[in-house]
Motif scaffolding. Structure first.
Motif, mmCIF file in Angstrom:
data_model
loop_
_atom_site.group_PDB
_atom_site.id
_atom_site.type_symbol
_atom_site.label_atom_id
_atom_site.label_comp_id
_atom_site.label_asym_id
_atom_site.label_seq_id
_atom_site.Cartn_x
_atom_site.Cartn_y
_atom_site.Cartn_z
ATOM 1 N N ASN A 132 0.897 -1.230 -0.143
ATOM 2 C CA ASN A 132 -0.372 -0.029 0.147
ATOM 3 C C ASN A 132 0.856 1.385 -0.117
ATOM 4 O O ASN A 132 0.942 1.585 1.055
ATOM 5 C CB ASN A 132 -0.869 -0.057 1.088
ATOM 6 C CG ASN A 132 -1.438 1.409 1.541
ATOM 7 O OD1 ASN A 132 -2.107 2.154 0.905
ATOM 8 N ND2 ASN A 132 -2.443 1.299 2.217
ATOM 9 N N PRO A 133 1.545 1.411 -1.267
ATOM 10 C CA PRO A 133 1.995 2.587 -1.042
ATOM 11 C C PRO A 133 1.489 3.945 -0.968
ATOM 12 O O PRO A 133 1.597 5.635 -0.618
ATOM 13 C CB PRO A 133 2.247 3.166 -2.937
ATOM 14 C CG PRO A 133 1.242 2.235 -3.324
ATOM 15 C CD PRO A 133 1.062 1.534 -2.320
ATOM 16 N N ALA A 134 -0.007 3.929 -0.573
ATOM 17 C CA ALA A 134 -0.564 5.428 -0.034
ATOM 18 C C ALA A 134 -0.041 5.378 1.216
ATOM 19 O O ALA A 134 -0.925 6.508 1.863
ATOM 20 C CB ALA A 134 -2.327 5.761 -0.567
ATOM 21 N N SER A 135 0.907 4.380 2.210
ATOM 22 C CA SER A 135 0.483 4.938 2.978
ATOM 23 C C SER A 135 1.669 5.989 3.886
ATOM 24 O O SER A 135 2.003 5.854 4.991
ATOM 25 C CB SER A 135 1.388 3.221 4.377
ATOM 26 O OG SER A 135 0.027 2.380 3.688
ATOM 27 N N ASP A 180 4.847 -5.520 -3.673
ATOM 28 C CA ASP A 180 4.155 -5.706 -4.935
ATOM 29 C C ASP A 180 2.808 -5.116 -4.477
ATOM 30 O O ASP A 180 1.850 -6.101 -4.199
ATOM 31 C CB ASP A 180 3.700 -7.851 -4.124
ATOM 32 C CG ASP A 180 2.564 -8.300 -5.398
ATOM 33 O OD1 ASP A 180 2.130 -7.846 -6.510
ATOM 34 O OD2 ASP A 180 2.115 -9.174 -4.696
ATOM 35 N N PRO A 181 2.435 -3.963 -4.751
ATOM 36 C CA PRO A 181 1.185 -3.408 -5.001
ATOM 37 C C PRO A 181 0.179 -3.217 -5.531
ATOM 38 O O PRO A 181 0.120 -3.811 -6.626
ATOM 39 C CB PRO A 181 2.159 -1.204 -4.874
ATOM 40 C CG PRO A 181 3.015 -2.282 -6.439
ATOM 41 C CD PRO A 181 2.951 -3.491 -6.115
ATOM 42 N N THR A 182 -1.126 -3.289 -5.136
ATOM 43 C CA THR A 182 -1.819 -2.975 -6.093
ATOM 44 C C THR A 182 -1.999 -1.156 -6.523
ATOM 45 O O THR A 182 -1.973 -0.576 -6.166
ATOM 46 C CB THR A 182 -3.496 -3.147 -4.458
ATOM 47 O OG1 THR A 182 -3.555 -1.684 -4.210
ATOM 48 C CG2 THR A 182 -3.354 -3.623 -3.907
ATOM 49 N N PRO A 183 -2.763 -1.554 -8.186
ATOM 50 C CA PRO A 183 -2.850 -0.278 -8.719
ATOM 51 C C PRO A 183 -3.615 0.068 -7.923
ATOM 52 O O PRO A 183 -3.868 1.549 -8.101
ATOM 53 C CB PRO A 183 -3.634 -0.862 -10.133
ATOM 54 C CG PRO A 183 -3.414 -3.144 -9.569
ATOM 55 C CD PRO A 183 -3.175 -3.514 -7.996
ATOM 56 N N SER A 254 -4.641 -8.547 -5.787
ATOM 57 C CA SER A 254 -5.587 -8.468 -5.632
ATOM 58 C C SER A 254 -5.772 -7.097 -4.388
ATOM 59 O O SER A 254 -5.329 -7.370 -3.444
ATOM 60 C CB SER A 254 -6.383 -9.455 -5.270
ATOM 61 O OG SER A 254 -8.353 -9.052 -4.770
ATOM 62 N N PHE A 255 -6.877 -5.641 -4.461
ATOM 63 C CA PHE A 255 -7.536 -5.185 -3.281
ATOM 64 C C PHE A 255 -7.664 -6.226 -2.251
ATOM 65 O O PHE A 255 -8.000 -5.507 -1.334
ATOM 66 C CB PHE A 255 -7.613 -4.446 -3.849
ATOM 67 C CG PHE A 255 -9.390 -4.449 -4.174
ATOM 68 C CD1 PHE A 255 -10.232 -4.559 -3.854
ATOM 69 C CD2 PHE A 255 -9.237 -4.632 -5.974
ATOM 70 C CE1 PHE A 255 -11.568 -4.989 -3.951
ATOM 71 C CE2 PHE A 255 -10.749 -4.792 -6.482
ATOM 72 C CZ PHE A 255 -12.246 -5.087 -5.532
ATOM 73 N N ARG A 256 -8.268 -7.326 -2.311
ATOM 74 C CA ARG A 256 -9.443 -8.025 -1.640
ATOM 75 C C ARG A 256 -8.379 -8.759 -0.859
ATOM 76 O O ARG A 256 -7.252 -9.242 -1.299
ATOM 77 C CB ARG A 256 -9.816 -9.026 -2.274
ATOM 78 C CG ARG A 256 -11.083 -8.427 -3.446
ATOM 79 C CD ARG A 256 -11.531 -9.296 -4.337
ATOM 80 N NE ARG A 256 -12.635 -8.884 -5.386
ATOM 81 C CZ ARG A 256 -13.895 -8.362 -5.638
ATOM 82 N NH1 ARG A 256 -14.634 -8.214 -4.887
ATOM 83 N NH2 ARG A 256 -13.961 -8.221 -6.928
ATOM 84 N N ILE A 257 -8.995 -9.097 0.766
ATOM 85 C CA ILE A 257 -7.639 -9.146 1.161
ATOM 86 C C ILE A 257 -7.670 -11.035 2.124
ATOM 87 O O ILE A 257 -7.199 -11.190 2.028
ATOM 88 C CB ILE A 257 -7.358 -8.202 3.030
ATOM 89 C CG1 ILE A 257 -8.271 -8.599 3.551
ATOM 90 C CG2 ILE A 257 -6.881 -7.584 2.283
ATOM 91 C CD1 ILE A 257 -8.994 -8.314 4.830
ATOM 92 N N GLY A 258 -9.616 -11.460 1.514
ATOM 93 C CA GLY A 258 -9.853 -13.073 1.791
ATOM 94 C C GLY A 258 -10.246 -13.230 3.083
ATOM 95 O O GLY A 258 -10.156 -11.733 4.096
ATOM 96 N N PRO A 259 -10.870 -14.088 3.459
ATOM 97 C CA PRO A 259 -11.245 -14.053 5.362
ATOM 98 C C PRO A 259 -10.465 -14.331 6.025
ATOM 99 O O PRO A 259 -11.200 -13.700 7.128
ATOM 100 C CB PRO A 259 -12.125 -15.674 4.302
ATOM 101 C CG PRO A 259 -11.676 -16.224 3.613
ATOM 102 C CD PRO A 259 -10.933 -15.378 2.328
ATOM 103 N N ASP A 260 -9.526 -15.251 5.911
ATOM 104 C CA ASP A 260 -8.753 -14.929 7.107
ATOM 105 C C ASP A 260 -8.244 -14.039 7.630
ATOM 106 O O ASP A 260 -8.016 -13.623 8.410
ATOM 107 C CB ASP A 260 -7.702 -15.705 7.028
ATOM 108 C CG ASP A 260 -8.299 -17.510 6.486
ATOM 109 O OD1 ASP A 260 -9.067 -17.698 7.182
ATOM 110 O OD2 ASP A 260 -7.100 -18.598 6.171
ATOM 111 N N LEU A 261 -7.843 -13.060 6.098
ATOM 112 C CA LEU A 261 -6.690 -11.815 7.115
ATOM 113 C C LEU A 261 -8.011 -10.760 7.478
ATOM 114 O O LEU A 261 -8.355 -9.655 8.219
ATOM 115 C CB LEU A 261 -6.098 -10.825 5.863
ATOM 116 C CG LEU A 261 -4.784 -12.054 5.410
ATOM 117 C CD1 LEU A 261 -4.572 -10.415 3.801
ATOM 118 C CD2 LEU A 261 -4.188 -11.842 6.470
ATOM 119 N N TYR A 262 -9.221 -10.974 7.039
ATOM 120 C CA TYR A 262 -10.548 -9.917 7.008
ATOM 121 C C TYR A 262 -11.182 -10.411 8.814
ATOM 122 O O TYR A 262 -11.141 -9.152 9.187
ATOM 123 C CB TYR A 262 -11.758 -9.456 6.587
ATOM 124 C CG TYR A 262 -12.476 -9.201 6.352
ATOM 125 C CD1 TYR A 262 -12.842 -8.139 4.673
ATOM 126 C CD2 TYR A 262 -13.703 -8.873 7.436
ATOM 127 C CE1 TYR A 262 -13.470 -6.558 5.578
ATOM 128 C CE2 TYR A 262 -14.537 -8.223 7.071
ATOM 129 C CZ TYR A 262 -14.382 -6.907 6.179
ATOM 130 O OH TYR A 262 -15.301 -5.944 6.711
#
Length: 594
Positions: A132-135, A180-183, A254-262
């Protein structure tokens, strides 16, 4: 409705996983021994102050400026130090059995433990520092230093000059950290970094020229401004190169983080009695309840606005027609910000007249256009509040201007924030929502509960305040206001549904737009912004409904238990007196009579 919230380390500690201990980290054995000898309040305060000293950025947001001249460089060494510090802090906390602590201290122990555990999780597992380069953005703390009169202008400018020295190092570290940034986050970083350049523009140079800095200091300052701008522009150029590379590659992260991380992020960020899945299911049920309520109001209003027009058989269609018709009543584009300014004192007077909770007229709210470096995340309004170390500083109500919208986009936006909804927005952001709640939080005697901010409590209070104000008569009990409140509250509900469905269940853009446009009756501009926002954040969109549900449930339970003895103002003042602690913690404290 996004809020400007503080994180303990995440703004400064954004990358890496080495484990070399920092020079100031206590050894585990020594920490445990010291903890046993000292009372928990002393240990907790010591941990908090050491954490603040390690994070000048967090300190600035908290209104503490002792270390403001130091810019934290988010490199691998810093990440390793943050990991070690968090591990050592947890060792100190482990010396105390929470069950043996008084309830108020038990909550402080829980807040500190969660914060340091989440630091470890964010740095070593979530690792958004790498994607996340916006950080990475130096503008926020510097903007606060420039705009907060905590000291004379000369002193503040010298502090800014000192921070600028390491800006090139900061962006070199940022570039080295991104793997490995997300677009989506690359695009946001570009927008906000361009905004950051405005902080170091002609306005800053004019302030330098007009003050008491000597010639050598002015020359140093000018040189550092030039170097900072060059570093930011170099970062933007690099991001644009990444953007082109990701577009060419076609298989970006992908910007989606998935169930475990969520689920883990929900647990650390929200600290609710709900699981993420349970909250999602309750939101789905609440959507159905709101649709039924709004349909009843639509049937009531139909003869007034659609006499002679057949009512559609489809429930959502007829609600949508009524909402669309009423949404045509809104302020002119050029009057949007002025209308917000006009409404703030009216809300304050209503709260006084109805004796709903304590206010503080000595700390005014300043409505301003959202600074450029804060724009682009999909939220049109937010609050920037001072921390407890500088509680008399201005609280800013940030309103994004409509300058960048086409006529069609602006018209859509104004229909969304129509005559009724704009009033509810101002309740949420200002009085008695975020602005009022954060004033109370800064007065809590527990720095821990004030500084470690729980987003679900903060957002939940603002959502609760909307319904409470209408219940008490704001809007004159007009059915139109209650219909629009239902539409607005559907945003809160669909925020929770959307966030979980997108990140966990893979909801597509088409499905998301159908949820937002057809089922939540949102204008296209609002729905497009929300789709953008859900791709740039995770879990935060659930905090509104989570906190609201918990606060409202608690109030209704107390009303049933206390009967005529229940006093709304007493409930509000007591609830807000516990700072920014999670709602379940406040419920526990109030239940134990603390």
């Amino acid at each position: 409705m996004r809020k400007t919230c503080l994180s303990l380390f995440l703004a400064a500690a954004l990358a890496g996983c080495q484990t070399a201990p920092p020079p100031d980290a206590p050894r585990e054995g020594a920490a445990a021994a010291a903890s046993r000898e000292a009372g928990f309040p002393a240990v907790a305060e010591s941990l908090l102050m050491r954490a603040l000293e390690r994070s000048p950025e967090w300190s600035i947001y908290a209104g503490r400026y002792d270390d403001a001249a130091t810019l934290t460089v988010p490199d691998a060494q810093r990440r390793a130090e943050d990991l070690s510090f968090a591990e050592a802090a947890l060792a100190e906390l482990a010396a105390f059995d929470p069950a043996q602590l008084p309830p108020d201290q038990r909550i402080d122990h829980m807040l500190l433990t969660n914060r340091f555990e989440s630091t470890l999780w964010y740095l070593s597992i979530f690792r958004d520092w790498a994607w996340n380069p916006a950080s990475y953005n130096v503008a926020g703390p510097i903007g606060l230093l420039l705009n907060t009169p905590y000291a004379d202008e000369d002193s503040r400018l010298r502090t800014v000059m000192a921070r600028l020295e390491r800006v090139p190092d900061y962006y070199r570290a940022a570039r080295a950290s991104i793997e490995d940034p997300t677009p989506e986050h690359v695009e946001l970083a570009i927008v906000q970094s361009r905004g950051a350049l405005s902080v170091f523009g002609d306005g800053l140079r004019e302030r330098i020229a007009g003050l008491g800095l000597d010639a050598a200091e002015r020359a140093t300052f000018e040189t550092r401004i030039d170097a900072a701008r060059e570093a930011i522009q170099g970062w933007i150029d690099w991001l644009e190169g990444e953007q082109a590379r990701l577009a060419e590659r076609g298989n970006a992260r992908s910007f989606r983080i998935g169930p475990d991380l969520y689920e883990a992020k929900f647990r650390y960020d929200v600290q609710s009695d709900f699981t993420a899945r349970e909250l999602y299911e309750r939101a789905v049920a609440e959507k159905e309840r709101l649709h039924a309520q709004m349909d009843g109001i639509t049937r009531q209003l139909w003869p007034k606005y659609f006499a002679g027009t057949a009512m559609p058989q489809d429930r959502l269609e007829r609600i949508g027609m009524m909402v669309g018709h009423l949404s045509q009543r809104h302020v002119a584009r050029e009057d949007f910000v002025d209308e917000i300014r006009r409404q703030i004192p009216l809300l304050a007077e209503f709260v006084r007249e109805h004796d709903l909770l304590d206010q503080d007229e000595s700390r005014p709210l300043v409505v301003r256009e959202t600074p450029e470096y804060m724009r682009g995340g999909g939220a049109g309004a937010s609050i920037s509040a001072p921390g407890p170390f500088n509680p008399t500083a201005n609280t800013y109500y940030n309103v994004s201007p409509l300058d960048g919208y086409t006529d069609e986009q602006a018209a859509s936006f104004l229909r969304e924030y129509n005559h009724w909804v704009l009033q509810i927005l101002n309740i949420h952001e200002a009085i008695p929502g975020h602005y009022t709640q954060l004033l109370h939080a800064n007065k809590t005697p527990s720095l821990i509960k004030s500084l470690i901010r729980n987003g679900a409590m903060i957002e939940g209070w603002a959502v609760y305040a909307e319904r409470m104000m209408l219940e008490q008569g704001w809007g004159g009990q007009e059915p139109e206001m209650w219909l629009m409140y239902g539409k607005w509250n559907l945003r809160v509900v669909t925020n929770a549904i959307l966030d979980y469905a997108v990140h966990v269940e893979g909801m597509t853009e088409a499905q998301a737009m159908d949820l937002l446009r057809r089922e939540a009756f949102q204008e296209e501009t609002e729905a497009v912004n929300k789709w953008r926002r859900v791709r740039l954040s995770q879990v935060q969109l659930t905090s509104y409904f989570t906190g609201y549900a918990e606060i409202y449930d608690f109030r209704e339970r107390l009303k049933r238990e206390q009967g005529e003895a229940f006093d709304l103002k007493t409930f509000h003042n007591r609830f807000l007196s516990y700072g920014n602690a999670p709602v379940p913690a406040i419920v526990g404290l109030m239940g134990e009579g603390r």
